[in-house]
Design a protein around this motif. Structure first.
Motif: not given
Length: 203
Positions: A127-142
């Motif tokens: 879950q922690i790893a997935l949360s980090e992945t979600i954060g990275e995706i959002r940063s790239e989208m921004d």
């Protein structure tokens, strides 16, 4: 009476926890509200010596069979009561012998509990790893959205991946309550088994 009082105190100590039962979020491998108890103790649940003598083959087989029933979580304990009565009728109600039944039941359920807790630890880290992945995706989208020439194909792909990862994360989080309750339910079953066997020993 002393055994029952001992069992009540021990049950309160482990099931309810010594000070505080809130989650310790400093441990990333333990996402549960229930306090993490790594190992259970036979001595906190069974107040009599455990019979470690070599038992006759028929008695040993009966102990193993009864302990196997207690370890089957799909069986309610009241369904096992007739088997316990039959065991006592055939082999007696010596607390040391019934302690051997409890010891085997304990070993089986404690092993199951350990396996489940290892699964919870892996679950939490994933879950922690997935949360980090979600954060990275959002940063790239921004970053892509404010670019001079946005790559909308890449943005669309990231958005689809973000929707999928967030759905998985949410589904896992919703199942967390059940997953975290399982070790506690195993502890409670062990205490209930001890109570049944102590009652049989005390007649």
């Amino acid at each position: 009476m002393r055994s029952k009082r001992f069992l009540s105190i021990a049950c309160a100590a482990i099931c309810l926890g010594a000070p505080g039962i809130t989650a310790d979020f400093s441990d990333p491998t333990w996402p549960c509200v229930q306090r993490k108890v790594e190992r259970l103790s036979v001595g906190l649940m069974w107040p009599h010596p455990i019979d470690d003598r070599a038992l006759p083959q028929d008695t040993l087989a009966a102990v193993d069979e009864l302990a196997g029933r207690f370890a089957l979580r799909r069986l309610e304990l009241d369904e096992i009561a007739p088997a316990l009565d039959g065991f006592v009728a055939a082999h007696g109600a010596d607390p040391a012998l019934l302690g051997a039944v409890f010891s085997q039941s304990f070993d089986r359920l404690a092993a199951t509990r350990t396996t489940i807790m290892k699964g919870i630890e892996k679950y939490s880290l994933s879950q922690i790893a997935l949360s980090e992945t979600i954060g990275e995706i959002r940063s790239e989208m921004d970053a892509l959205l404010v670019a001079e020439t946005p790559d909308y194909d890449r943005i669309d792909a990231l958005e689809a991946q973000l929707d999928w990862d967030e759905r998985i994360y949410t589904d896992r989080k919703q199942s967390l309550t059940y997953v975290c309750e399982t070790p506690v339910l195993l502890e409670k079953r062990l205490f209930a088994i001890a109570q049944m066997l102590l009652s049989a020993a005390e007649g």
